[in-house]
Design a protein around this motif. Structure first.
Motif, PDB file in Angstrom:
ATOM      1  N   GLU A 119       0.912  -1.272   0.161  1.00 48.85           N
ATOM      2  CA  GLU A 119       0.658   0.007   0.004  1.00 48.85           C
ATOM      3  C   GLU A 119       1.022   1.182  -0.324  1.00 48.85           C
ATOM      4  O   GLU A 119       0.882   2.023  -0.597  1.00 48.85           O
ATOM      5  CB  GLU A 119      -1.029   0.049   1.270  1.00 48.85           C
ATOM      6  N   THR A 120       1.869   0.994   0.708  1.00 46.97           N
ATOM      7  CA  THR A 120       3.053   2.270   0.809  1.00 46.97           C
ATOM      8  C   THR A 120       3.527   2.452  -0.747  1.00 46.97           C
ATOM      9  O   THR A 120       3.523   3.704  -1.468  1.00 46.97           O
ATOM     10  CB  THR A 120       3.888   2.231   2.019  1.00 46.97           C
ATOM     11  N   ALA A 121       4.324   1.530  -1.434  1.00 47.01           N
ATOM     12  CA  ALA A 121       3.982   1.328  -2.011  1.00 47.01           C
ATOM     13  C   ALA A 121       3.712   2.125  -3.404  1.00 47.01           C
ATOM     14  O   ALA A 121       3.535   2.797  -4.325  1.00 47.01           O
ATOM     15  CB  ALA A 121       4.595   0.453  -3.357  1.00 47.01           C
ATOM     16  N   LYS A 122       2.154   1.738  -3.215  1.00 43.79           N
ATOM     17  CA  LYS A 122       1.162   1.954  -4.134  1.00 43.79           C
ATOM     18  C   LYS A 122       0.561   3.384  -4.673  1.00 43.79           C
ATOM     19  O   LYS A 122       1.077   3.990  -5.282  1.00 43.79           O
ATOM     20  CB  LYS A 122       0.170   1.302  -3.665  1.00 43.79           C
ATOM     21  N   SER A 123       0.769   4.045  -2.810  1.00 42.25           N
ATOM     22  CA  SER A 123       0.529   5.384  -2.657  1.00 42.25           C
ATOM     23  C   SER A 123       1.992   6.029  -3.489  1.00 42.25           C
ATOM     24  O   SER A 123       1.653   7.539  -4.000  1.00 42.25           O
ATOM     25  CB  SER A 123       0.984   5.968  -0.892  1.00 42.25           C
ATOM     26  N   LEU A 124       2.877   6.133  -3.323  1.00 40.86           N
ATOM     27  CA  LEU A 124       4.141   6.949  -3.589  1.00 40.86           C
ATOM     28  C   LEU A 124       4.226   6.983  -4.950  1.00 40.86           C
ATOM     29  O   LEU A 124       4.156   7.966  -6.195  1.00 40.86           O
ATOM     30  CB  LEU A 124       5.555   5.678  -3.070  1.00 40.86           C
ATOM     31  N   VAL A 125       3.889   5.831  -5.413  1.00 45.49           N
ATOM     32  CA  VAL A 125       3.662   5.389  -7.403  1.00 45.49           C
ATOM     33  C   VAL A 125       2.604   6.443  -7.826  1.00 45.49           C
ATOM     34  O   VAL A 125       2.900   7.206  -8.880  1.00 45.49           O
ATOM     35  CB  VAL A 125       4.207   4.470  -8.243  1.00 45.49           C
ATOM     36  N   ALA A 126       1.257   6.162  -6.824  1.00 44.63           N
ATOM     37  CA  ALA A 126       0.582   7.073  -7.269  1.00 44.63           C
ATOM     38  C   ALA A 126       0.137   7.805  -7.588  1.00 44.63           C
ATOM     39  O   ALA A 126      -0.509   8.813  -8.490  1.00 44.63           O
ATOM     40  CB  ALA A 126      -0.997   6.322  -6.517  1.00 44.63           C
ATOM     41  N   ALA A 127       1.143   8.686  -6.816  1.00 47.38           N
ATOM     42  CA  ALA A 127       1.551  10.043  -6.342  1.00 47.38           C
ATOM     43  C   ALA A 127       2.025  11.370  -7.178  1.00 47.38           C
ATOM     44  O   ALA A 127       1.865  12.386  -8.088  1.00 47.38           O
ATOM     45  CB  ALA A 127       2.219  10.764  -4.960  1.00 47.38           C
TER      46      ALA A 127
END
Length: 441
Positions: A378-386
């Motif tokens: 979820e953390t990685a997804k949030s970073l890439v999605a930003a």
């Protein structure tokens, strides 16, 4: 700072390394070398990592060796990367590759003529696999020198679910609610926050999250580039906000004096170690690696995070950091060094460390299944999605003399502010004085 890959991922990654054909997501990848084309060649890679981070990066180096035949060795520089690398270049012992942890240091190296531009192969992979913001941060005057291999999500507050449950509080959505929850945690027997004041870089991260949320992205960009002064009212306001937390004895484990003698691993230990002293610790996603590997915590169960909350009506911040691989012109083996950077652009290379844990990749082609737990995913997804809206760590964008040197500049001034947070205006003036000298230099 680390996590374990699943059996399926391990099998998939092993197969990818053996065949050199695809990453686990099925996309074609290339290590930048064919078979054992680099047999007999050696590269030295320098970086700040030590301990478990160094061990996990060694797995990436070993994978490159397995794929290409090139031998590698890692040299830890400590925090003062600029000074150490400068000394090695002067002494004729320059490493081939440096993992640079600050944008300001990358810019400094480029302007001193130390760096070799990335190859067309590496540049094309950056264009295809990364949001443009990462290319921007790796470029100087329009030339791409740095490849961001490892990223950090620095807008995460980590907590012990047991501590919050015992206090009867939920992860907060605003900064004021976070302080209120902290007081409730304190009243239940633990301090609210463990603060790593011995490491000045952690204090810059605290400031940046408060400032980005409170002042907004335009002011953040202007301050990062020193287009506005550190005496700007927005800086004083952010310091005042942060000072209210620092001066509150209920909120800081052991008080300010103990915080100033607590390093980053120690701050994690105070929350997730065998004798907890606090319920929460603010820092990046890499907290999870320390909690898991050093203290046996299960991420998502007895160690979790909530996003750094919005401050006084602003938006929740998304601050990132990262380590950029660069090739030094004075390194002896340019060919193997550039092949290594080409390898680092691939999802395959990122999957090696993602599976080991304590790692986030800005490479949007990396399959999220590569990460070993849902929290990291979820953390990685949030970073890439930003995407391009993420803001890079402000101190990492500054000249090293101001934003990246132990015992000096912003690190030291914010440590002094933690020691005595009663004068935000005076602290802002000292920050401006130090910044003016560093940017002028």
């Amino acid at each position: 700072m680390m996590r374990r890959r699943t059996t399926l991922l391990a099998s998939c990654t092993a197969a990818a390394l053996a065949l050199g054909a695809t990453a686990c997501g099925g996309s074609p990848v290339s290590a930048g070398g064919d078979g054992k084309a680099l047999d007999g060649q050696t590269i030295t890679v320098a970086g700040v990592w030590s301990g478990s981070e160094q061990k996990n990066f060694q797995k990436v180096l070993d994978a490159f060796t397995e794929k290409t035949g090139a031998k590698t060795q890692f040299v830890s520089t400590g925090d003062n990367v600029s000074t150490v690398i400068g000394s090695k270049i002067e002494g004729g012992k320059a490493p081939e590759v440096v993992m640079v942890p600050q944008v300001g240091v990358l810019q400094q190296f480029a302007k001193q003529g130390w760096l070799k531009p990335l190859s067309k192969t590496a540049g094309a992979a950056v264009d295809a696999n990364y949001a443009s913001v990462w290319k921007d941060y790796g470029s100087v005057d329009g030339t791409l020198y740095g490849l961001y291999f490892k990223a950090a999500h620095k807008s995460t507050v980590w907590y012990s679910p047991d501590a919050l449950d015992q206090a009867g509080v939920k992860p907060p959505a605003t900064y004021d609610a976070m302080l209120k929850a902290g007081h409730t945690v304190s009243e239940s027997g633990l301090a609210a926050f463990s603060v790593a004041g011995q490491d000045g870089w952690t204090l810059t991260d605290w400031f940046e999250n408060v400032y980005l949320s409170q002042a907004g992205p335009e002011k953040y960009d202007a301050l990062a580039a020193h287009r506005i002064k550190w005496t700007d009212p927005t800086v004083v306001e952010a310091l005042t906000t942060l000072g209210k937390l620092f001066e509150d004895k209920q909120l800081v484990a052991g008080g300010r004096k103990e915080a100033l003698s607590t390093d980053f691993p120690g701050s994690v230990e105070k929350v997730f170690g065998p004798k907890p002293e606090a319920g929460m610790v603010y820092e990046g996603d890499f907290v999870a690696g320390v909690a898991k590997d050093q203290f046996g915590r299960k991420i998502g169960e007895d160690a979790n995070f909530f996003p750094f909350p919005a401050v006084t009506g602003g938006k929740a911040p998304v601050v990132s950091g990262g380590d950029a691989a660069v090739v030094l012109k004075d390194g002896k083996n340019q060919k193997a060094a550039m092949r290594f950077l080409e390898y680092l652009t691939t999802p395959e290379a990122s999957a090696v460390w993602a599976g080991a844990g304590g790692f986030l990749s800005p490479n949007k082609k990396l399959d999220l299944a590569s990460y070993g737990d849902d929290v990291t995913r979820e953390t990685a997804k949030s970073l890439v999605a930003a995407g391009d809206s993420v803001r890079f760590d402000m101190s990492d964008q500054a000249p090293a003399a101001f934003g990246g040197t132990k015992g000096a500049g912003e690190w030291k001034i914010l440590q002094d502010f933690l020691r005595d947070p009663s004068d935000p205006k005076g602290t802002a003036a000292r920050l401006e004085s130090a910044a003016a000298k560093a940017y002028k230099g």
